[in-house]
Design a protein around this motif. Sequence first.
Motif, short mmCIF file in Angstrom:
data_model
loop_
_atom_site.label_atom_id
_atom_site.label_comp_id
_atom_site.label_asym_id
_atom_site.label_seq_id
_atom_site.Cartn_x
_atom_site.Cartn_y
_atom_site.Cartn_z
N VAL A 154 16.75 -8.18 4.25
CA VAL A 154 15.88 -8.84 3.50
C VAL A 154 14.85 -8.26 4.32
CG1 VAL A 154 14.55 -10.51 2.30
CG2 VAL A 154 17.30 -10.11 1.71
N LEU A 155 14.67 -8.93 5.84
CA LEU A 155 13.25 -8.65 5.95
C LEU A 155 12.96 -7.62 6.97
CD1 LEU A 155 13.31 -11.92 8.65
CD2 LEU A 155 12.20 -11.51 6.29
N ARG A 156 13.87 -6.72 6.65
CA ARG A 156 14.72 -4.90 7.01
C ARG A 156 13.74 -4.28 5.79
NH1 ARG A 156 16.10 -2.56 11.82
NH2 ARG A 156 16.56 -1.41 10.67
N HIS A 157 13.67 -5.05 4.65
CA HIS A 157 13.63 -3.72 4.00
C HIS A 157 12.39 -4.58 3.28
CE1 HIS A 157 14.27 -2.10 -0.45
NE2 HIS A 157 13.46 -3.57 -0.54
N ALA A 158 12.31 -5.78 2.83
CA ALA A 158 10.59 -6.45 2.80
C ALA A 158 10.00 -5.09 3.88
CB ALA A 158 10.36 -7.47 3.10
N LEU A 159 10.01 -4.82 5.37
CA LEU A 159 9.64 -4.09 5.98
C LEU A 159 8.90 -2.87 6.19
CD1 LEU A 159 9.11 -6.43 8.98
CD2 LEU A 159 7.63 -6.08 7.93
N GLY A 160 10.23 -1.92 5.02
CA GLY A 160 10.69 -0.41 5.11
C GLY A 160 11.57 -0.11 6.31
N LEU A 161 12.23 -1.09 6.92
CA LEU A 161 12.55 -0.66 8.19
C LEU A 161 14.04 -0.14 7.76
CD1 LEU A 161 11.63 -3.20 10.37
CD2 LEU A 161 10.86 -0.86 10.88
N ASP A 162 14.70 -0.47 6.56
CA ASP A 162 15.97 0.38 6.41
C ASP A 162 15.79 1.63 5.96
OD1 ASP A 162 14.01 -0.26 3.67
OD2 ASP A 162 15.90 -0.45 2.33
N ARG A 163 14.58 2.12 5.49
CA ARG A 163 14.07 3.46 5.64
C ARG A 163 13.33 4.56 7.06
NH1 ARG A 163 13.39 4.48 -0.47
NH2 ARG A 163 14.13 2.64 -1.41
N ARG A 164 13.27 3.96 7.66
CA ARG A 164 12.03 4.30 8.88
C ARG A 164 12.04 3.35 9.78
NH1 ARG A 164 6.84 6.08 5.99
NH2 ARG A 164 6.93 6.75 4.07
N LYS A 165 11.84 4.52 11.17
CA LYS A 165 11.58 3.56 12.24
C LYS A 165 11.13 2.27 12.38
CE LYS A 165 14.75 6.66 14.73
NZ LYS A 165 15.83 7.18 15.99
N THR A 166 9.65 2.63 11.62
CA THR A 166 8.51 1.28 12.00
C THR A 166 8.35 0.86 10.57
OG1 THR A 166 7.09 3.50 12.27
CG2 THR A 166 8.05 3.04 13.96
N ALA A 167 8.34 0.12 10.48
CA ALA A 167 7.65 -0.68 9.17
C ALA A 167 5.99 0.00 8.63
CB ALA A 167 7.35 -2.26 9.90
N TYR A 168 6.10 -0.38 7.75
CA TYR A 168 5.07 0.82 6.49
C TYR A 168 4.95 0.08 5.55
CZ TYR A 168 8.40 2.22 3.30
OH TYR A 168 9.82 2.61 2.32
N ARG A 169 4.92 -1.43 5.29
CA ARG A 169 4.78 -1.90 4.08
C ARG A 169 5.03 -4.05 4.79
NH1 ARG A 169 10.36 -0.12 0.86
NH2 ARG A 169 11.27 -1.31 1.53
N ASN A 170 5.00 -4.53 3.73
CA ASN A 170 5.65 -6.08 3.78
C ASN A 170 4.78 -6.39 2.41
OD1 ASN A 170 5.54 -8.04 4.39
ND2 ASN A 170 4.12 -8.74 5.93
N HIS A 171 6.65 -6.52 1.47
CA HIS A 171 6.76 -6.94 0.23
C HIS A 171 8.50 -6.48 -0.09
CE1 HIS A 171 5.97 -3.00 -0.95
NE2 HIS A 171 6.28 -3.49 -2.15
N PHE A 172 8.19 -7.87 -1.20
CA PHE A 172 10.18 -7.39 -2.03
C PHE A 172 9.46 -8.43 -3.10
CE2 PHE A 172 14.26 -7.41 -0.58
CZ PHE A 172 14.93 -7.88 -2.18
N CYS A 173 9.84 -7.11 -3.86
CA CYS A 173 9.62 -8.50 -5.68
C CYS A 173 11.11 -8.63 -5.60
CB CYS A 173 8.77 -7.04 -6.46
SG CYS A 173 7.28 -6.90 -5.51
N ALA A 174 10.80 -9.40 -6.16
CA ALA A 174 12.42 -10.50 -7.23
C ALA A 174 12.25 -11.61 -8.16
CB ALA A 174 13.34 -10.59 -6.03
N ASP A 175 12.77 -11.65 -8.48
CA ASP A 175 12.72 -13.05 -9.75
C ASP A 175 13.84 -13.24 -9.13
OD1 ASP A 175 11.93 -14.43 -11.65
OD2 ASP A 175 11.45 -13.20 -13.06
N VAL A 176 14.33 -14.87 -10.34
CA VAL A 176 15.33 -15.61 -10.17
C VAL A 176 16.52 -14.74 -10.44
CG1 VAL A 176 16.31 -17.71 -11.06
CG2 VAL A 176 14.28 -17.91 -10.31
N GLY A 177 17.71 -15.18 -9.83
CA GLY A 177 19.19 -14.58 -10.41
C GLY A 177 19.25 -13.24 -9.67
#
Length: 83
Positions: A15-38
């Motif tokens: 989850v942390l890696r996804h929020a930072l965009g590290l699941d797509r790139r080698k360096t962080a390029y964002r800082n957010h994760f949008c979600a709701d209950v469920g």
Amino acid sequence: MASPSPELPADQLAVLRHALGLDRRKTAYRNHFCADVGHNDWAALQALVQAGLMVQRRSAISPGWIFFVTDAGRAAVAEGMPA
């Protein structure tokens, strides 16, 4: 606020890696994760907030919540990344 565990569970690290965009790139390029209950990652997001690795804010532009990685969260990601 609890200090981060040396061994972050894999789902929380993902989850942390996804929020930072590290699941797509080698360096962080964002800082957010949008979600709701469920959302599939809701439990991991809440655990990260409780640990002080993310903060949670109500979204101003869409229903739900936006989570941001804290400096402690960035450090936990750096510790959890392979050398």
